[in-house]
Structures are given as structure tokens and as C-alpha cells.
Write a protein that holds these residues in place. Structure first.
Motif, mmCIF file in Angstrom:
data_model
loop_
_atom_site.group_PDB
_atom_site.id
_atom_site.type_symbol
_atom_site.label_atom_id
_atom_site.label_comp_id
_atom_site.label_asym_id
_atom_site.label_seq_id
_atom_site.Cartn_x
_atom_site.Cartn_y
_atom_site.Cartn_z
ATOM 1 N N UNK A 85 -15.595 2.162 3.081
ATOM 2 C CA UNK A 85 -15.362 0.763 3.435
ATOM 3 C C UNK A 85 -14.513 0.579 4.687
ATOM 4 N N UNK A 86 -14.004 1.684 5.227
ATOM 5 C CA UNK A 86 -13.102 1.573 6.367
ATOM 6 C C UNK A 86 -11.730 1.079 5.969
ATOM 7 N N UNK A 87 -11.369 1.285 4.690
ATOM 8 C CA UNK A 87 -10.085 0.832 4.179
ATOM 9 C C UNK A 87 -9.001 1.888 4.263
ATOM 10 N N UNK A 88 -7.958 1.709 3.457
ATOM 11 C CA UNK A 88 -6.809 2.610 3.459
ATOM 12 C C UNK A 88 -6.693 3.322 2.107
ATOM 13 N N UNK A 89 -6.379 4.615 2.179
ATOM 14 C CA UNK A 89 -6.161 5.442 0.995
ATOM 15 C C UNK A 89 -4.665 5.732 0.900
ATOM 16 N N UNK A 90 -4.043 5.213 -0.149
ATOM 17 C CA UNK A 90 -2.591 5.315 -0.325
ATOM 18 C C UNK A 90 -2.280 6.375 -1.376
ATOM 19 N N UNK B 4 -9.870 -3.115 2.398
ATOM 20 C CA UNK B 4 -9.775 -2.426 1.114
ATOM 21 C C UNK B 4 -8.573 -1.500 1.129
ATOM 22 N N UNK B 5 -7.792 -1.556 0.050
ATOM 23 C CA UNK B 5 -6.655 -0.652 -0.108
ATOM 24 C C UNK B 5 -6.725 -0.054 -1.513
ATOM 25 N N UNK B 6 -6.896 1.265 -1.574
ATOM 26 C CA UNK B 6 -6.948 1.972 -2.856
ATOM 27 C C UNK B 6 -5.789 2.946 -2.913
ATOM 28 N N UNK B 7 -5.505 3.422 -4.122
ATOM 29 C CA UNK B 7 -4.366 4.336 -4.250
ATOM 30 C C UNK B 7 -4.666 5.429 -5.267
ATOM 31 N N UNK B 8 -4.010 6.557 -5.069
ATOM 32 C CA UNK B 8 -3.984 7.645 -6.043
ATOM 33 C C UNK B 8 -2.525 7.839 -6.396
ATOM 34 N N UNK B 9 -2.221 7.753 -7.691
ATOM 35 C CA UNK B 9 -0.812 7.761 -8.115
ATOM 36 C C UNK B 9 -0.560 8.856 -9.148
ATOM 37 N N UNK B 10 -0.466 10.104 -8.713
ATOM 38 C CA UNK B 10 -0.283 11.209 -9.652
ATOM 39 C C UNK B 10 1.181 11.457 -10.002
ATOM 40 N N UNK C 126 -10.562 8.150 -2.267
ATOM 41 C CA UNK C 126 -10.670 8.528 -0.849
ATOM 42 C C UNK C 126 -12.055 8.179 -0.305
ATOM 43 N N UNK C 127 -13.095 8.492 -1.075
ATOM 44 C CA UNK C 127 -14.461 8.194 -0.641
ATOM 45 C C UNK C 127 -14.667 6.694 -0.449
ATOM 46 N N UNK D 194 -4.487 11.324 3.359
ATOM 47 C CA UNK D 194 -4.080 9.985 2.962
ATOM 48 C C UNK D 194 -3.547 9.227 4.172
ATOM 49 N N UNK D 195 -3.734 7.908 4.134
ATOM 50 C CA UNK D 195 -3.329 7.066 5.264
ATOM 51 C C UNK D 195 -1.874 6.636 5.162
ATOM 52 N N UNK D 196 -1.388 6.489 3.928
ATOM 53 C CA UNK D 196 0.005 6.115 3.688
ATOM 54 C C UNK D 196 0.525 6.964 2.532
#
Length: 462
Positions: free
Chosen positions: A37-42, A7-13, A31-32, A72-74
């Protein structure tokens, strides 16, 4: 693009100087889900608005996220395999994807701008709002499979700009391109973006990409439940809670409950438990009302649960800034007073008022407390009896103090608690506060008796 294995999610402010509570909640839900899911928060920064985006605004945004514990991971300061993470540095990527659309006859230039070309039967219709004829397209309906709202069907009826005449790329285009190029698997964003999603799906399809899973979270409503909360509303900015010394974990806990429900009514939870329980099926569809009383309650719960050493460490600079303590304050006394005051404190913001009288000999007597204590009985007589009784207390601990007061009450045919209100008023000027016996012990024998004698003398003179 290759199907990502995680899973890869993002926050784009857009860094415009304020970290709005709605943006913080969107970042938190992403982030949650990544942590669940053990994914990445971009973290991806939409900084193409040069007039409003400044280094100071970016710093405020990053600091706000760090304050909430949203690592954040990236992204900025972290890097990663899918950068750059600033839209202002991704112009070559946008140009590449735009050329793909042009080559596929899914985009065209008109009056200096580039438009996305819809597929379908074209016809002309008069638009009364624009007072002009516009070209529309009968497109196939787009059904968005939203993880929260179910199937949502929309039509896109007109071609739309993806690069403006000044060379700036449009939001819809860069948003999709970035999500494709960064292998974003889930787009978790506010309900107000749902109306954009059909356009985004059109672009995904035109570029031969599989759309991500969409999850549109409910809007945050004002305190009265009427209308969307804006940056002008009280309590809408994260920086307000930083300035008011709220506990960041408490604010984060509260934000989790703005649109998500653990289904068992539990509200105060450690973040590890929230991460474990968080999923789309717990997110509500209707708007989430901002409840400032609930936030205050959760903050108090977190404050009172702090280890006493942490509470003292956080309280010291707040009391120093308020002028309650200084470099001459004895550390042991400070720790003793704060240790017995923690269970009575509602927040750090009000702590100087709560404990202030315990650090100053010229403290003010609360007139309402004075009125209440002197409303019945003979408080000065009780104080005159109590002072000599306490002079014989040794050792000065809570049990011994309590025993002496009990013996005095039996001797004078009074109730033990007839002595408590006047004693508290004399030593603190207040009607409430920490447990009286603990307070007497923390003040120390000499200080407590000195305050009682001084109060008695002032009352006798008035």
C-alpha cells in the motif's frame, strides 16, 4: 486522533529470546501490506516483562527480522515521530490515557487495581468454575468488521483489569493506547487475538477513538495439521533456519504461503511480485499447515537459482567450517566444483557431504553405490579400458572427453554409458552427483586419472 493519510501497520513482539515462526509470519504479513500500500511498517517492542525481556533477546529478534529482510520504517534503531517504541518507556502516555478513562467514569479502582468499566445493566451470576458470584454486565454486542473473517460479533460481559495492583498496565489497555497514539490504521495479527478484539473496541470507543481495520490471520498448524504450532515443535524457530544455512529469501517466500494464496497455484515468486499481489482477499480463514517438505522444495529452488558467484560465496564458509576446504584449497578449483554441483545441491546443509569427496583424496567409497555399480557387467574391465583411453584426451574438455569415451565404446562393442557408473564411483566414491563429463573436466586430467588408477589398484587387492 487525526485521520492518517497513509496505511500504518505495526508488529509488536515481546523479546523473550526466540523468534517464533508464527511471530515472523505476523511481522511479514504486516510488512507486506505496508509495502503493498505504500504505507509504514512500525516495530513496537512490548518489553514490560522484565523477568523475560533481555537485551540479548531483543538483539536476537532484530537480527531475525533483518535476516528475513523485514526492514521497519519506525521503531528501535530507526526512531520516528510516534516514539518511544518500547512499552517500558511509555508509562507517562499510559497514565495520561488512564486518567481520561477515570475522568469519563469508564474506569474505577478496586483492591488496588484499576478496572475498565463496561456500560450496561449490571447483575450477579454464580460462576461454577470460580465457585463464586460475579458481577456481569449486559452490554451492547460488539460487531468487529474483520477484513478477513467478515463481521464477528462478541459480547464483553465483565469489567476487566487495565492496571494491576503492582502498577503494571494490562495488555488490552496498552495495546489499544499504543495503536491510538501511533495512528495505527490496520491491526494484522493472529486469529488467537480475535477473542480480545471486542474488549479492545470497547476501550477505543471509551476513549473516543475510531478502531483500526482488523485483519486476523489464520493460525499456523503443526506438520500433521493437528493443533497450533508452538515453540517446542521442530522447525518452529527462525534461528533453526539460520543455523542450517537456509536461504532467507526462501524462508520468507515460504512464510508468505502460510495463510496467503496467490490463487494461481504459484509458489516460488520474487518478493516484488508477492508485494504487488498481496492483499487481504488472498488470506485464508482456515489454519495454515506447516509443510516442511514445501519449505525444503522452495529453499532448493532458490539455491539453484542463485548466481554461481553468490552460491560459491555462501558455500565457502560452510565448507570451511565442515573441514571440507581450508586455506590451501585453490580458488579456481573450488569455483569449478561448486559451479557444477549447484544444480544437484538440495541445500547448503548437505553440501559438505555432496562435494566433500571432490576435495579429499582419502574419500570413502559409498558401500551402497559400490554394490549397485558392481551388481552387473564387468565394471573393473570397463575401468581398465577407460583409463588408457582418457590418457590421450587433449584438450581436457567435456566434448573431447565424451568423444574419446564414445570411440572407446564403439571399439569395444560397448555402450558409452557402460563406462559412466564405474568412472563416477572411482573419482568420487558416489553413485550420483554432478554431470560426469563436467566433473571430469573440473577435476582435471591428472587428478581424475590418478583417482581411477588408485581405485583400480584397491579393487584388485581386495
Amino acid at each position: 486522533m487525526n485521520e492518517p493519510s497513509e496505511v500504518r501497520v505495526r508488529f509488536a513482539p515481546s523479546p523473550t529470546g526466540f523468534f517464533h515462526i508464527g511471530s515472523a509470519r505476523t511481522a511479514l504479513f504486516n510488512w507486506l501490506y505496508a509495502r503493498h500500500t505504500g504505507g509504514k511498517f512500525v516495530l513496537r517492542i512490548e518489553d514490560t516483562d522484565t523477568a523475560r525481556n533481555t537485551p540479548e533477546a531483543l538483539a536476537a529478534l532484530l537480527e531475525g527480522m533483518r535476516w528475513l529482510g523485514l526492514d521497519w520504517d519506525e521503531g528501535p534503531e530507526k526512531g520516528g515521530d510516534y516514539g518511544p517504541y518500547f512499552q517500558s518507556e511509555r508509562q507517562d502516555i499510559y497514565a495520561e490515557y488512564l486518567q481520561k478513562l477515570l475522568d469519563a467514569d469508564r474506569a474505577y479502582e478496586k483492591d488496588g487495581a484499576v478496572y475498565f468499566k463496561l456500560l450496561g445493566e449490571r447483575y450477579v451470576e454464580f460462576d461454577k468454575y470460580k465457585d463464586a458470584e460475579i458481577e456481569k454486565v449486559r452490554t451492547e454486542p460488539i460487531t468487529v468488521k474483520d477484513a478477513i473473517r467478515g463481521d464477528v460479533t462478541r459480547n464483553v460481559e465483565t469489567d476487566f483489569v487495565i492496571r494491576r495492583s503492582n502498577g503494571d498496565y494490562g495488555f488490552h489497555f496498552v495495546n489499544v493506547v499504543d495503536d491510538i497514539a501511533m495512528n495505527i490504521t490496520h491491526v494484522i495479527r493472529g486469529e488467537d487475538h480475535l477473542s480480545n478484539t471486542a474488549r479492545h473496541v470497547e476501550i477505543y470507543q471509551a476513549l473516543g477513538a475510531t478502531p483500526p481495520v482488523f485483519a486476523h490471520i489464520p493460525l499456523i498448524l503443526k506438520v500433521d495439521g493437528k493443533g497450533k504450532m508452538s515453540k517446542r515443535d521442530e522447525g518452529s524457530l527462525i534461528e533453526e533456519y539460520v543455523k542450517r544455512s537456509f536461504i532467507p529469501e526462501a524462508v520468507r517466500n515460504f512464510l508468505c504461503l502460510l495463510g496467503w494464496n496467490p490463487k494461481d497455484g504459484q509458489e516460488v515468486m520474487p518478493i516484488a511480485e508477492i508485494i504487488e499481489r498481496f492483499d487481504f482477499d488472498g488470506i485464508q480463514k482456515e489454519g495454515a499447515r506447516f509443510d516442511e517438505k514445501k519449505l525444503a522444495f522452495i529453499n532448493t529452488e532458490y539455491l539453484r537459482a542463485l548466481p554461481v558467484e553468490t552460491f560459491c560465496w555462501l558455500a565457502a564458509p560452510i565448507l570451511t567450517e565442515a573441514g571440507v576446504i581450508d586455506e590451501h584449497t585453490q580458488e579456481d578449483y573450488l569455483h569449478a566444483i561448486l559451479a557444477i554441483s549447484q544444480e544437484k545441491a538440495r541445500d547448503f546443509e548437505g553440501l559438505p557431504e555432496l562435494v566433500g569427496p571432490l576435495f579429499k583424496e582419502d574419500f570413502t567409497i559409498d558401500p551402497e553405490a559400490h554394490k549397485r555399480v558392481f551388481k552387473k557387467g564387468e565394471p573393473l574391465a570397463r575401468l581398465a579400458e577407460l583409463i588408457p583411453a582418457l590418457e590421450g584426451v587433449d584438450p581436457w574438455d567435456e566434448q573431447t572427453i565424451d568423444n574419446h569415451i564414445l570411440s572407446l565404446a564403439e571399439k569395444m562393442d560397448q555402450r558409452k554409458f557402460d563406462y559412466f557408473p564405474i568412472a563416477r564411483l572411482a573419482i568420487s566414491g558416489q553413485a550420483g552427483g554432478p554431470d560426469l563429463l563436467a566433473l571430469l573436466r573440473a577435476l582435471g586430467k591428472d587428478r581424475a586419472l590418478m583417482r581411477m588408477r588408485r581405485f583400480a589398484e584397491r579393487e584388485a587387492e581386495s
